[in-house]
Design a protein around this motif. Structure first.
Motif, PDB file in Angstrom:
ATOM      1  N   ARG A   1       0.856  -1.190   0.000  1.00 15.11           N
ATOM      2  CA  ARG A   1       0.000   0.000   0.000  1.00 15.11           C
ATOM      3  C   ARG A   1       0.894   1.243   0.000  1.00 15.11           C
ATOM      4  O   ARG A   1       1.856   1.315   0.768  1.00 15.11           O
ATOM      5  CB  ARG A   1      -0.888  -0.026   1.245  1.00 15.11           C
ATOM      6  CG  ARG A   1      -1.729   1.196   1.484  1.00 15.11           C
ATOM      7  CD  ARG A   1      -2.654   1.523   0.340  1.00 15.11           C
ATOM      8  NE  ARG A   1      -3.988   0.975   0.465  1.00 15.11           N
ATOM      9  CZ  ARG A   1      -4.871   0.981  -0.545  1.00 15.11           C
ATOM     10  NH1 ARG A   1      -4.538   1.475  -1.728  1.00 15.11           N
ATOM     11  NH2 ARG A   1      -6.068   0.479  -0.367  1.00 15.11           N
ATOM     12  N   CYS A   2       0.617   2.169  -0.882  1.00 19.97           N
ATOM     13  CA  CYS A   2       1.441   3.384  -0.980  1.00 19.97           C
ATOM     14  C   CYS A   2       1.427   4.119   0.364  1.00 19.97           C
ATOM     15  O   CYS A   2       0.364   4.432   0.892  1.00 19.97           O
ATOM     16  CB  CYS A   2       0.893   4.289  -2.073  1.00 19.97           C
ATOM     17  SG  CYS A   2       1.768   5.855  -2.178  1.00 19.97           S
ATOM     18  N   TRP A   3       2.624   4.348   0.904  1.00 17.61           N
ATOM     19  CA  TRP A   3       2.675   4.981   2.219  1.00 17.61           C
ATOM     20  C   TRP A   3       2.631   6.491   2.144  1.00 17.61           C
ATOM     21  O   TRP A   3       2.664   7.155   3.155  1.00 17.61           O
ATOM     22  CB  TRP A   3       3.917   4.553   3.002  1.00 17.61           C
ATOM     23  CG  TRP A   3       5.129   4.543   2.142  1.00 17.61           C
ATOM     24  CD1 TRP A   3       5.807   5.610   1.662  1.00 17.61           C
ATOM     25  CD2 TRP A   3       5.753   3.387   1.616  1.00 17.61           C
ATOM     26  NE1 TRP A   3       6.824   5.184   0.866  1.00 17.61           N
ATOM     27  CE2 TRP A   3       6.822   3.824   0.823  1.00 17.61           C
ATOM     28  CE3 TRP A   3       5.514   2.012   1.748  1.00 17.61           C
ATOM     29  CZ2 TRP A   3       7.653   2.929   0.154  1.00 17.61           C
ATOM     30  CZ3 TRP A   3       6.347   1.147   1.085  1.00 17.61           C
ATOM     31  CH2 TRP A   3       7.406   1.604   0.295  1.00 17.61           C
ATOM     32  N   VAL A   4       2.567   7.015   0.915  1.00 20.79           N
ATOM     33  CA  VAL A   4       2.454   8.466   0.784  1.00 20.79           C
ATOM     34  C   VAL A   4       0.976   8.861   0.767  1.00 20.79           C
ATOM     35  O   VAL A   4       0.525   9.675   1.559  1.00 20.79           O
ATOM     36  CB  VAL A   4       3.194   8.962  -0.471  1.00 20.79           C
ATOM     37  CG1 VAL A   4       2.942  10.457  -0.679  1.00 20.79           C
ATOM     38  CG2 VAL A   4       4.680   8.679  -0.341  1.00 20.79           C
ATOM     39  N   CYS A   5       0.203   8.220  -0.130  1.00 20.98           N
ATOM     40  CA  CYS A   5      -1.200   8.640  -0.280  1.00 20.98           C
ATOM     41  C   CYS A   5      -2.154   7.637   0.347  1.00 20.98           C
ATOM     42  O   CYS A   5      -3.349   7.908   0.441  1.00 20.98           O
ATOM     43  CB  CYS A   5      -1.541   8.804  -1.761  1.00 20.98           C
ATOM     44  SG  CYS A   5      -1.596   7.233  -2.648  1.00 20.98           S
ATOM     45  N   HIS A   6      -1.654   6.473   0.770  1.00 21.41           N
ATOM     46  CA  HIS A   6      -2.489   5.417   1.347  1.00 21.41           C
ATOM     47  C   HIS A   6      -3.661   5.068   0.442  1.00 21.41           C
ATOM     48  O   HIS A   6      -4.746   4.741   0.910  1.00 21.41           O
ATOM     49  CB  HIS A   6      -2.995   5.823   2.741  1.00 21.41           C
ATOM     50  CG  HIS A   6      -1.879   6.194   3.664  1.00 21.41           C
ATOM     51  ND1 HIS A   6      -1.046   5.270   4.245  1.00 21.41           N
ATOM     52  CD2 HIS A   6      -1.429   7.401   4.055  1.00 21.41           C
ATOM     53  CE1 HIS A   6      -0.140   5.883   4.970  1.00 21.41           C
ATOM     54  NE2 HIS A   6      -0.330   7.175   4.870  1.00 21.41           N
TER      55      HIS A   6
ATOM     56  N   GLU B   1      -5.328   7.051  -1.457  1.00 25.68           N
ATOM     57  CA  GLU B   1      -6.355   8.068  -1.652  1.00 25.68           C
ATOM     58  C   GLU B   1      -6.229   8.797  -2.985  1.00 25.68           C
ATOM     59  O   GLU B   1      -7.106   9.574  -3.366  1.00 25.68           O
ATOM     60  CB  GLU B   1      -6.319   9.073  -0.486  1.00 25.68           C
ATOM     61  CG  GLU B   1      -7.062   8.521   0.729  1.00 25.68           C
ATOM     62  CD  GLU B   1      -6.640   9.199   2.019  1.00 25.68           C
ATOM     63  OE1 GLU B   1      -6.235  10.374   1.951  1.00 25.68           O
ATOM     64  OE2 GLU B   1      -6.708   8.539   3.071  1.00 25.68           O
ATOM     65  N   SER B   2      -5.141   8.554  -3.703  1.00 24.66           N
ATOM     66  CA  SER B   2      -4.982   9.221  -4.995  1.00 24.66           C
ATOM     67  C   SER B   2      -5.713   8.499  -6.120  1.00 24.66           C
ATOM     68  O   SER B   2      -5.862   9.034  -7.206  1.00 24.66           O
ATOM     69  CB  SER B   2      -3.494   9.309  -5.337  1.00 24.66           C
ATOM     70  OG  SER B   2      -2.974   7.998  -5.509  1.00 24.66           O
ATOM     71  N   VAL B   3      -6.196   7.262  -5.842  1.00 19.58           N
ATOM     72  CA  VAL B   3      -6.800   6.478  -6.912  1.00 19.58           C
ATOM     73  C   VAL B   3      -8.099   7.123  -7.381  1.00 19.58           C
ATOM     74  O   VAL B   3      -9.002   7.373  -6.577  1.00 19.58           O
ATOM     75  CB  VAL B   3      -7.068   5.032  -6.431  1.00 19.58           C
ATOM     76  CG1 VAL B   3      -7.689   4.224  -7.557  1.00 19.58           C
ATOM     77  CG2 VAL B   3      -5.782   4.398  -5.964  1.00 19.58           C
TER      78      VAL B   3
ATOM     79  N   PRO C   1      -3.083  13.834  -7.066  1.00 16.25           N
ATOM     80  CA  PRO C   1      -2.235  12.808  -7.674  1.00 16.25           C
ATOM     81  C   PRO C   1      -1.063  12.448  -6.757  1.00 16.25           C
ATOM     82  O   PRO C   1      -0.662  13.250  -5.921  1.00 16.25           O
ATOM     83  CB  PRO C   1      -1.722  13.474  -8.956  1.00 16.25           C
ATOM     84  CG  PRO C   1      -1.801  14.931  -8.680  1.00 16.25           C
ATOM     85  CD  PRO C   1      -2.920  15.143  -7.687  1.00 16.25           C
ATOM     86  N   CYS C   2      -0.573  11.228  -6.893  1.00 15.50           N
ATOM     87  CA  CYS C   2       0.540  10.768  -6.058  1.00 15.50           C
ATOM     88  C   CYS C   2       1.673  10.292  -6.962  1.00 15.50           C
ATOM     89  O   CYS C   2       1.473   9.426  -7.807  1.00 15.50           O
ATOM     90  CB  CYS C   2       0.078   9.626  -5.154  1.00 15.50           C
ATOM     91  SG  CYS C   2       1.422   8.934  -4.173  1.00 15.50           S
ATOM     92  N   ARG C   3       2.833  10.876  -6.783  1.00 20.28           N
ATOM     93  CA  ARG C   3       3.975  10.515  -7.630  1.00 20.28           C
ATOM     94  C   ARG C   3       4.564   9.173  -7.209  1.00 20.28           C
ATOM     95  O   ARG C   3       5.082   8.435  -8.029  1.00 20.28           O
ATOM     96  CB  ARG C   3       5.068  11.582  -7.514  1.00 20.28           C
ATOM     97  CG  ARG C   3       4.794  12.801  -8.368  1.00 20.28           C
ATOM     98  CD  ARG C   3       5.804  13.894  -8.064  1.00 20.28           C
ATOM     99  NE  ARG C   3       7.165  13.461  -8.353  1.00 20.28           N
ATOM    100  CZ  ARG C   3       8.243  13.984  -7.787  1.00 20.28           C
ATOM    101  NH1 ARG C   3       8.121  14.922  -6.876  1.00 20.28           N
ATOM    102  NH2 ARG C   3       9.440  13.556  -8.113  1.00 20.28           N
ATOM    103  N   THR C   4       4.473   8.892  -5.923  1.00 22.71           N
ATOM    104  CA  THR C   4       5.130   7.672  -5.438  1.00 22.71           C
ATOM    105  C   THR C   4       4.523   6.419  -6.068  1.00 22.71           C
ATOM    106  O   THR C   4       5.226   5.509  -6.454  1.00 22.71           O
ATOM    107  CB  THR C   4       5.020   7.616  -3.906  1.00 22.71           C
ATOM    108  OG1 THR C   4       5.559   8.832  -3.391  1.00 22.71           O
ATOM    109  CG2 THR C   4       5.797   6.446  -3.339  1.00 22.71           C
ATOM    110  N   CYS C   5       3.197   6.392  -6.178  1.00 25.22           N
ATOM    111  CA  CYS C   5       2.547   5.188  -6.705  1.00 25.22           C
ATOM    112  C   CYS C   5       1.892   5.454  -8.055  1.00 25.22           C
ATOM    113  O   CYS C   5       1.109   4.619  -8.520  1.00 25.22           O
ATOM    114  CB  CYS C   5       1.503   4.677  -5.708  1.00 25.22           C
ATOM    115  SG  CYS C   5       0.130   5.810  -5.463  1.00 25.22           S
ATOM    116  N   SER C   6       2.186   6.584  -8.694  1.00 25.57           N
ATOM    117  CA  SER C   6       1.523   6.974  -9.942  1.00 25.57           C
ATOM    118  C   SER C   6       0.005   6.912  -9.787  1.00 25.57           C
ATOM    119  O   SER C   6      -0.699   6.497 -10.708  1.00 25.57           O
ATOM    120  CB  SER C   6       1.953   6.080 -11.103  1.00 25.57           C
ATOM    121  OG  SER C   6       3.336   5.962 -11.147  1.00 25.57           O
TER     122      SER C   6
HETATM  123 ZN   LIG Z   1       0.511   6.998  -3.549  1.00 23.80          ZN
END
Ligand SMILES: [Zn+2]
Lengths: 369, 824
Positions: A281-286, A288-290, A296-301
């Motif tokens: 699970r992306c630890w930046v946006c958890h 929520e960017s989906v 938008p979240c760069r870490t998990c696109s």
């Molecule tokens: Zn993310």
């Protein structure tokens, strides 16, 4: 120094009266108290406690007194001299301490001055992250196995259920060593080490294989032709996907912390069946960017999950090719890219920083992760 | 595979409110890798409506451009005046009008603006402006009867959709179709699936083109359907163009678009030939030697005898399942077509595609396995669409259908449970296998007989069925458990040594820099590593990333020195780097690399032959440094790095490895001939250290005085020393003696020290060189070396006589070996 009572000046006998003794004592004490440094105190000692000092002279005269008076005079002079020598000793102590303190004050330095005279070194984080993974699995009883980087095509593909016409084989972007049909490659994965291990050892097998692998990708921010993997292999009786999942969950927790959320989803690898992909699970946006273009979240696109590695149950065909009886033994295998782990965990953004040898990248990581 | 959600919904009864992301999540859980969910048309906003052109005036402008000043009815209010640059419409045509306030894809905002002397109150749109395709030659003219003036064009044209982009893994070729993904989606939601392959087959007729399979290993099924009288005016309808576009294909012309559409819908690649250019029967065969073919990408290809071709009476007309040829290509004048649907050998297509470096939508599908049951249905579906859209007349069909191997799998009903490590239950196993499309026999005894569906050529063994069952149960329901590993042996001695060496070098101030193993000859030239040097004998890559660096390294130094130069050029001038890594030394005489069978474990001889064919790949460790080893500061000047630091780095490695190095004078490129140490262990040369040759440093653009060290770590670690005998610590006093020796200046200090040690005998505790003097007082060409010798006995206090005698022996031995004379 002359011995007392051998000769004396009768003129000075008058000093022996009580007032004179007290006055001499008081004068001595006053001078001692007034002595501001050790040098002055030395002179004061000479003047008031030396051989020629009034109290020393008075002491010498005691013997000249009538016997009846001697006791009292002796007592009076003795007490005065003791008072003076005590005061001297005390003052001496005080002044020495003050002097010592002063020396320390004068010796003080600016300890914030830099003293970076020994060069600083560091190990590359790809090495230390690999060691950390190795330590984790060795602590669980695994052993670390290694294999050649220039590898036989047979170990890299054929034995891994990747026959000559397998579509996955052309996806691998292989470096061929010598001529393309010479049968030698730069290994595209650390999986051939698993094969070598199964050829050499009988189950139970619990090993991890860290190492460098090679694919014909041009270097850019997210690709490098040379990268690091760590693979794990377990072959034993009764091994299940629950064991695989438990092991990887433990691994993820140790690498990323107790609050890491993992996801296992079906995937495809020729050498495992069933196969799975492990996501974090992306630890930046958890997540929520989906579907949320505002955030938008760069870490998990903006996918909510980060691909961590592939895994699965060792394909029975692979066990057979290695002489392991698939009816008796089962096993799992997994493989993770360490660059990806480093990028995810430590926010490394550009693959080029990891491979160019620029000391500014490695230095902050120090000796260990 | 790009899958429009609207198309998916036609074949799976998904919940009406399910979003693209929700469907994606379900499909991911079922094993489809949905990479993105695109939302085409979602950036269209504001009024985009159907309009009717009421009238227009053509105006010629000074810039040479002709525009039309149109009056367009858009449903409400007065007709609008709109400037249009296109000329492909007539009065009365229905068009798409973006009104002021609308936004078109790409954030293109429409306003009423002054242009060509008019105020244009909106814009008439082309297909490309609506992302309906690439067509920008004119505006989009709608079919009358399909639209009403003023209607919302976005809804009418279905511009707004969601498209799932799925990376299809090699085992799921069936998901390179709407049919396959819809089946998975229906299973994931447990809703009805409507198979688009349920097509009514037309009568076979008698006007069909004859077909033949000459090599049954090349194809096992061939269906040909003939159609004629295709209306040359017929255009691909907008809905089909939109779907093709959303799926990432470019609309071309009706016949081609129909074959592509059916391929996307069903997964069966089709090919349409121009019947009038096709001479005789359709033959599937291997290419004959010397045959060539010009493919649709206008490349003339030499064919390989293993290539599978479609041929007519004159020769090959297409690479089967890969790409057609130009000779029988359909064009705008083609009216009579032969539609070919076949099942080609997956391996055959894969090899052909690799051989010709030609990957197409068709080859991608055939490689992964196309449902062999599809050719009749897919070709019929194409005929059906061409009848509806192009007015063709069906002329009949022929079919060749060869037997295919039957796959049945004996499957213990509890196997999936044992693989997953969780209870599943036989009924669930059966239900999931049926959902996949398998046909089951369920006899008593707990072993199922499973016949996988025709579209799943990947299902061959019980483990393959495990994955199907467990993925449909859901990987997320697998519990976690830890296997109990037997006690392990920890790291090997060599693994521990490599780690210690890395730590020691880092602690000594060097930064680890793992470098690529690719090298070119240029850097070796610059380093002065000449033609005869064994390091020139390197393995070459067949396909290097750069032709400048086609070789695999035989030394770590080129990579490290280039990294050092990179640091220097970036302003880090005082830098020390190290690497612990492999080098690759070609085996003498290239032996054949065997390729044993994978049916069982190869013999030990075969395994030994495999290993023997590999190059030797020893571990090396290398250090390079430039600039100041200790920086200048408020304390005074800095200390430049010197040859001695390189030698010391070797000692650091040796100490960490727990071995002794002997150091002598060496002469090796790329080092300075007078400042190169040869590093030996037990008599064998294991490396070199020192200052780089000044010309090598200059040629490579490295700072003057750059130093380097390289050690063959594998040799260094090869023979561990004897087990150490623990010392007994003597508590008797030490006796210290100083001695100054004058030697010829060329005598290595290392030899003098060795002689002193040898001569001093067992009482010697240590030797320390505390001064080196060259100058007038010792004479021309001489050097004075001053040593402190410390003596101690384990059991007594040494007498002056004993100590003097030992010292004298030491001096005498130094004299014998090196000509040293005690200084007066
Ligand atoms: Zn993310």
């Amino acid at each position: 120094m002359s011995a007392p009572n051998k000769s004396y000046d009768p003129v000075q006998v008058t000093t022996l009266n009580a007032e004179e003794v007290d006055r001499a004592r008081d004068a001595a004490l006053a001078s001692i108290a007034a002595a501001a440094d050790l040098e002055t105190l030395k002179r004061v000692r000479l003047d008031h406690a030396g051989d020629r000092s009034p109290l020393a002279l008075a002491n010498r005269e005691i013997g000249a007194l009538p016997p009846a008076a001697r006791a009292e005079a002796g007592k009076r002079v003795g007490s005065a001299r003791r008072a003076v020598s005590d005061a001297l000793a005390a003052r001496q102590g005080e002044l020495e301490q003050a002097r010592d303190e002063q020396v320390l004050v004068e010796e003080a330095v600016d300890v914030t001055l830099p003293w970076d005279r020994s060069p600083r070194g560091a190990r590359h984080p790809l090495t230390t992250i690999q060691e950390r993974v190795a330590d984790l699995f060795v602590a669980m009883g695994y052993e670390v196995v290694e294999g050649p980087e220039v590898e036989a095509e047979w170990f890299n593909f054929d034995a891994l259920n990747l026959g000559p016409d397998h579509p996955a084989r052309s996806m691998q972007d292989t470096f061929w060593v010598g001529s393309p049909d010479a049968g030698l490659v730069l290994r595209t994965q650390t999986s051939p080490v698993q094969i070598r291990t199964m050829m050499r050892r009988d189950p139970p097998i619990y090993v991890i294989a860290p190492g460098r692998v090679f694919r014909t990708d041009e270097l850019d921010a997210t690709h490098t032709p040379v990268f690091s993997q760590v693979e794990g292999l377990v072959v034993d009786e009764g091994i299940t996907m629950a064991h695989l999942r438990g092991t990887l969950t433990h691994f993820a927790t140790e690498m990323f912390g107790a609050d890491v959320v993992t996801r296992m989803r079906p995937s495809y690898f020729p050498f495992t069946e069933p196969s799975a992909e492990m996501d974090l699970r992306c630890w930046v946006c958890h997540g929520e960017s989906v579907g949320n273009p505002e955030r938008p979240c760069r870490t998990c696109s903006s996918e909510g999950w980060i691909e961590w590695g592939g895994c699965g149950m060792v394909n029975p065909r692979v066990l057979t090719a290695c002489g392991v009886d698939p009816e008796r033994y089962s096993g799992f295998a997994f493989g993770m890219g360490l660059e990806r782990t480093l990028m995810s965990r430590y926010g490394a953004e550009d693959m080029r920083d990891m491979v160019e040898g620029d000391v500014r990248f490695a230095l902050p990581f120090g000796m260990e992760l | 595979m790009r899958v429009p959600l609207s198309w998916l919904r036609e074949h799976a009864d998904l919940p009406p409110d399910a979003t693209g992301h929700e469907v994606a999540t379900r499909l991911v859980a079922a094993g489809l890798e949905v990479e993105t969910v695109d939302q085409p048309g979602h950036d269209i906003a504001g009024p985009v409506v159907v309009g009717r052109v009421l009238s227009f005036e053509e105006e010629q402008h000074a810039n040479g451009k002709t525009i039309r000043w149109c009056s367009v009815e858009t449903g409400e209010g007065d007709p609008r005046g709109i400037v249009c640059g296109a000329l492909n419409f007539a009065v009365g045509d229905l068009v798409v009008v973006a009104l002021p306030g609308a936004t078109l894809p790409g954030g293109f905002a429409i306003t009423a603006r002054k242009t060509y002397g008019h105020v244009s109150d909106g814009m008439i749109c082309s297909a490309r402006e609506l992302e309906l395709g690439e067509d920008h030659t004119g505006i989009l003219v709608l079919d009358t009867g399909h639209a009403e003036v003023g209607a919302d064009a976005v809804a009418l044209l279905g511009l707004r959709d969601e498209v799932l982009d799925i990376a299809v893994t090699p085992d799921r070729g069936y998901c390179l179709s709407i049919r396959g993904v819809a089946r998975e989606a229906a299973t994931a939601y447990d809703v009805a699936f409507h198979d688009p392959a349920d097509v009514a087959l037309p009568e076979s007729g008698d006007g069909g083109r004859q077909g033949r399979i000459e090599d049954p290993t090349a194809a096992d099924r061939l269906v040909l359907r003939s159609v004629s009288r295709l209306d040359p005016q017929a255009r691909t309808p907008l809905w089909m163009q939109r779907r093709l576009t959303h799926c990432g294909m470019r609309p071309v012309a009706l016949a081609v678009d129909v074959t592509n559409y059916v391929m996307l819908e069903l997964g069966q690649p089709l090919h349409a030939f121009d019947a009038r250019r096709f001479d005789g029967d359709v033959v599937v065969r291997r290419a004959a030697p010397g045959e060539t073919l010009e493919t649709l990408d206008h490349v003339r290809r030499e064919l390989h005898p293993e290539d599978i071709v479609i041929a007519d009476g004159r020769g090959p007309v297409g690479l089967a399942g890969t790409m057609g040829g130009t000779a029988t290509e359909i064009d705008a004048q083609s009216t009579d077509l032969v539609i070919e649907a076949a099942h080609f050998s997956p391996a055959g297509v894969a090899r052909m595609s690799r051989r010709h470096k030609l990957a197409s939508e068709a080859s991608r599908r055939f490689e992964r396995g196309v449902d062999p049951a599809l050719p009749p249905a897919a070709s019929a579906r194409a005929v059906q669409l061409l009848q509806e859209l192009g007015g063709v007349t069906y002329g009949g069909s022929t079919e060749v259908d060869l037997p295919r191997p039957d796959v049945t799998i004996s499957y213990p009903v509890d196997r999936a449970e044992r693989t997953a490590g969780m209870p599943i239950g036989p009924d669930t196993v059966v239900a999931h296998l049926q959902a996949v499309g398998a046909v089951l026999d369920r006899p008593a005894g707990g072993v199922l007989t499973v016949r996988p569906p025709s579209w799943r050529p990947d299902l061959l063994q019980p483990a393959d069925l495990d994955e199907e069952v467990i993925r449909l149960v859901g990987y997320e329901s697998i519990p976690t458990a830890l296997p109990s590993a037997p006690v392990g042996r920890g790291f090997t001695a060599e693994q521990r040594a490599r780690r210690r060496i890395g730590q020691a070098l880092a602690a000594a101030g060097y930064v680890e820099a793992p470098c690529y193993p690719f090298v070119g000859t240029e850097v070796l030239d610059l380093l002065g590593i000449g033609e005869g040097d064994p390091r020139r004998h390197a393995l070459r890559l067949a396909n290097p990333l750069s032709e400048e660096e086609p070789f695999l390294r035989t030394s770590l130094l080129p990579g490290l020195l280039l990294a050092l130069r990179r640091n220097d050029r970036r302003g880090m001038h005082d830098v020390g780097l190290f690497e612990v890594g492999n080098v690759y030394l070609p085996a003498d005489g290239s032996s054949e690399v065997p390729r044993p069978s994978v049916g069982g474990r190869p013999s030990d001889d075969e395994l030994a032959a495999l290993d023997a064919a590999l190059p030797d790949q020893p571990w090396h460790v290398a250090v390079v440094a430039a600039g100041l080893r200790e920086p200048a500061g408020w304390w005074g000047p800095g200390r430049p790095v010197s040859w001695a630091d390189a030698v010391e780095a070797a000692r650091v490695v040796a100490r960490a490895a727990g071995v002794e190095l002997d150091i002598g004078h060496g002469a090796e490129a790329p080092w300075h001939p007078g400042r190169c140490a040869e590093l030996r262990r037990q008599g064998a040369v294991v490396g070199h250290a020192g200052e780089l040759h000044p010309s090598a440093a200059a040629r490579l653009g490295l700072p003057a005085g750059t130093v380097a060290m390289e050690l063959d770590l594998s040799s260094l670690l090869e023979h561990p020393g004897d087990p150490l005998q623990a010392p007994r610590v003597s508590t008797f006093p030490v006796a210290t003696q100083d001695v100054a020796l004058v030697v010829d200046a060329h005598v290595p200090a290392g030899e003098v020290e060795a002689a002193l040690r040898a001569g001093a005998g067992g009482l010697l505790e240590s030797v320390h060189l505390f001064d080196v003097y060259r100058g007038e007082q010792v004479g021309e060409g001489q050097a004075s070396l001053a040593y402190t010798l410390r003596f101690r006995a384990p059991d007594r206090t040494l007498t002056v006589e004993e100590v003097s005698a030992a010292r004298a022996e030491a001096v005498a031995e130094a004299g014998r070996r090196t000509g040293a004379v005690q200084r007066g």
